[in-house]
Design an enzyme around this catalytic site. Structure first.
Site, PDB file in Angstrom:
ATOM      1  N   THR A   1       6.576  77.474  82.589  1.00 32.79           N
ATOM      2  CA  THR A   1       6.231  78.890  82.786  1.00 32.79           C
ATOM      3  C   THR A   1       6.382  79.622  81.452  1.00 32.79           C
ATOM      4  O   THR A   1       7.443  79.576  80.838  1.00 32.79           O
ATOM      5  CB  THR A   1       7.165  79.544  83.826  1.00 32.79           C
ATOM      6  OG1 THR A   1       6.959  78.910  85.087  1.00 32.79           O
ATOM      7  CG2 THR A   1       6.885  81.039  83.977  1.00 32.79           C
TER       8      THR A   1
ATOM      9  N   HIS B   1      11.166  75.743  79.779  1.00 29.69           N
ATOM     10  CA  HIS B   1      11.531  74.450  80.371  1.00 29.69           C
ATOM     11  C   HIS B   1      10.477  74.013  81.372  1.00 29.69           C
ATOM     12  O   HIS B   1       9.648  74.818  81.810  1.00 29.69           O
ATOM     13  CB  HIS B   1      12.879  74.579  81.092  1.00 29.69           C
ATOM     14  CG  HIS B   1      12.807  75.488  82.274  1.00 29.69           C
ATOM     15  ND1 HIS B   1      12.923  76.859  82.165  1.00 29.69           N
ATOM     16  CD2 HIS B   1      12.562  75.247  83.585  1.00 29.69           C
ATOM     17  CE1 HIS B   1      12.774  77.415  83.358  1.00 29.69           C
ATOM     18  NE2 HIS B   1      12.552  76.452  84.246  1.00 29.69           N
TER      19      HIS B   1
ATOM     20  N   THR C   1      10.657  72.532  85.022  1.00 26.45           N
ATOM     21  CA  THR C   1      11.546  72.230  86.155  1.00 26.45           C
ATOM     22  C   THR C   1      11.153  70.888  86.778  1.00 26.45           C
ATOM     23  O   THR C   1       9.972  70.644  87.028  1.00 26.45           O
ATOM     24  CB  THR C   1      11.422  73.324  87.237  1.00 26.45           C
ATOM     25  OG1 THR C   1      11.700  74.604  86.647  1.00 26.45           O
ATOM     26  CG2 THR C   1      12.379  73.078  88.395  1.00 26.45           C
TER      27      THR C   1
ATOM     28  N   HIS D   1       4.829  71.745  84.799  1.00 30.18           N
ATOM     29  CA  HIS D   1       4.377  72.847  83.940  1.00 30.18           C
ATOM     30  C   HIS D   1       5.563  73.520  83.265  1.00 30.18           C
ATOM     31  O   HIS D   1       6.711  73.322  83.669  1.00 30.18           O
ATOM     32  CB  HIS D   1       3.642  73.891  84.789  1.00 30.18           C
ATOM     33  CG  HIS D   1       4.591  74.604  85.718  1.00 30.18           C
ATOM     34  ND1 HIS D   1       5.010  74.028  86.908  1.00 30.18           N
ATOM     35  CD2 HIS D   1       5.246  75.781  85.610  1.00 30.18           C
ATOM     36  CE1 HIS D   1       5.878  74.844  87.491  1.00 30.18           C
ATOM     37  NE2 HIS D   1       6.050  75.919  86.715  1.00 30.18           N
TER      38      HIS D   1
HETATM   39  P1  A2P Z   1       9.129  77.474  87.261  1.00 32.87           P
HETATM   40  O1  A2P Z   1       9.600  76.063  87.282  1.00 32.87           O
HETATM   41  O2  A2P Z   1       7.719  77.618  87.636  1.00 32.87           O
HETATM   42  O3  A2P Z   1       9.375  78.157  85.952  1.00 32.87           O
HETATM   43  P2  A2P Z   1      14.387  81.689  89.457  1.00 32.87           P
HETATM   44  O4  A2P Z   1      14.774  82.340  88.160  1.00 32.87           O
HETATM   45  O5  A2P Z   1      13.294  82.406  90.166  1.00 32.87           O
HETATM   46  O6  A2P Z   1      15.553  81.386  90.330  1.00 32.87           O
HETATM   47  O7  A2P Z   1      13.769  80.279  89.058  1.00 32.87           O
HETATM   48  C1  A2P Z   1      14.455  79.392  88.238  1.00 32.87           C
HETATM   49  C2  A2P Z   1      13.548  78.234  87.890  1.00 32.87           C
HETATM   50  O8  A2P Z   1      13.309  77.429  89.047  1.00 32.87           O
HETATM   51  C3  A2P Z   1      12.181  78.634  87.388  1.00 32.87           C
HETATM   52  O9  A2P Z   1      11.889  77.761  86.330  1.00 32.87           O
HETATM   53  C4  A2P Z   1      11.271  78.506  88.579  1.00 32.87           C
HETATM   54  O10 A2P Z   1       9.931  78.295  88.422  1.00 32.87           O
HETATM   55  C5  A2P Z   1      11.932  77.398  89.360  1.00 32.87           C
HETATM   56  N1  A2P Z   1      11.782  77.638  90.806  1.00 32.87           N
HETATM   57  C6  A2P Z   1      12.203  78.720  91.487  1.00 32.87           C
HETATM   58  N2  A2P Z   1      11.979  78.575  92.814  1.00 32.87           N
HETATM   59  C7  A2P Z   1      11.384  77.365  92.972  1.00 32.87           C
HETATM   60  C8  A2P Z   1      10.896  76.624  94.098  1.00 32.87           C
HETATM   61  N3  A2P Z   1      10.974  77.107  95.338  1.00 32.87           N
HETATM   62  N4  A2P Z   1      10.330  75.413  93.871  1.00 32.87           N
HETATM   63  C9  A2P Z   1      10.247  74.924  92.632  1.00 32.87           C
HETATM   64  N5  A2P Z   1      10.693  75.554  91.526  1.00 32.87           N
HETATM   65  C10 A2P Z   1      11.254  76.763  91.686  1.00 32.87           C
END
Ligand code: A2P
Length: 218
Positions: A155, A69, A71, A153
């Site tokens: 991940t 996905h 975010t 982006h």
């Molecule tokens: P990303 O968007 O780079 O993939 P987690 O499993 O660590 O709780 O993260 C859930 C999702 O939210 C992931 O997609 C992650 O990164 C995003 N994410 C986690 N923490 C943050 C943050 N502080 N700011 C922005 N996106 C975040």
């Protein structure tokens, strides 16, 4: 009230359709498989291993992290700044569960993460919190001067003990640097090196990814 707060998700984002997840996952794996065999990459192998002469299998090096996905807003169930304002925004409500076609324009790799850069259209930018890049300034100096949407982006994988939040920071960092050195013209596009294990492949043909705008509760 408390009921409203608990109804906020962990994050909002564009979720890749499952057929597209397979396609993007395979493209990324092919890229990693090729990258670690290139002489230009091996020359900088210490960025990943800390030791010269040691080899690295990038396919093993990164672990995948759930459903692919992009975010838009990390809400942390309401604990994140601006979470409820975002969820209440009429544009967000109207777009919820709609289909969007994202354009993946580059793949990037660092010793911490591997991801795909997403180039958002003006319509898609309406779902992107305008202060995202400014708020990243503390983590990545220079982010605030980048165009809005630069952090967008997907991940694709993280090294051991690295959280996915790092992927967006790694992308921003690459974007704040001067153009990298072109190391190789690959079938998928031109590969640039930005020092300290940072690599970016600009795709000759962007990947068009069908997605659904939705949220994840975990
Ligand atoms: P990303 O968007 O780079 O993939 P987690 O499993 O660590 O709780 O993260 C859930 C999702 O939210 C992931 O997609 C992650 O990164 C995003 N994410 C986690 N923490 C943050 C943050 N502080 N700011 C922005 N996106 C975040």
């Amino acid at each position: 009230g408390p009921l409203n707060e608990t109804s906020l998700p962990l994050y909002f984002g564009w979720f890749l359709f499952s057929s597209v997840q397979d396609k993007v996952g395979c493209t990324a794996m092919d890229f990693l498989k090729t990258l670690d065999t290139l002489e230009g990459f091996k020359k900088h192998i210490t960025d990943f291993t800390g030791q010269a002469e040691k080899e690295v299998d990038l396919e093993q090096y990164f672990e995948t992290k759930g459903i692919l996905h992009c975010t838009t807003k990390f809400c942390d169930y309401g604990k994140a700044d601006g979470a409820s304002e975002y969820a209440k925004n009429p544009v967000i409500k109207k777009s919820y569960s709609s289909v969007f076609e994202l354009s993946l324009t580059a793949l990037f790799v660092t010793p911490r993460t591997v991801g795909a850069r997403v180039s958002l259209t003006d319509e898609q930018l309406k779902l992107w919190p305008a202060d995202t890049e400014k708020e990243s300034e503390a983590d990545v100096p220079g982010s605030a001067s980048l165009p809005v949407g630069s952090r967008a982006h997907v991940t694709l994988g993280c090294a051991k003990d690295v959280e996915p939040v790092q992927t967006g920071l790694d992308l921003l960092q690459i974007l704040t640097l001067p153009q990298g050195e072109v190391v190789e013209e690959m079938k998928l596009g031109s590969l640039q090196y930005y020092g300290e294990g940072r690599w970016m492949l600009s795709l000759r043909e962007p990947i068009c990814a069908a997605t659904c705008f939705s949220s994840f509760y975990g």
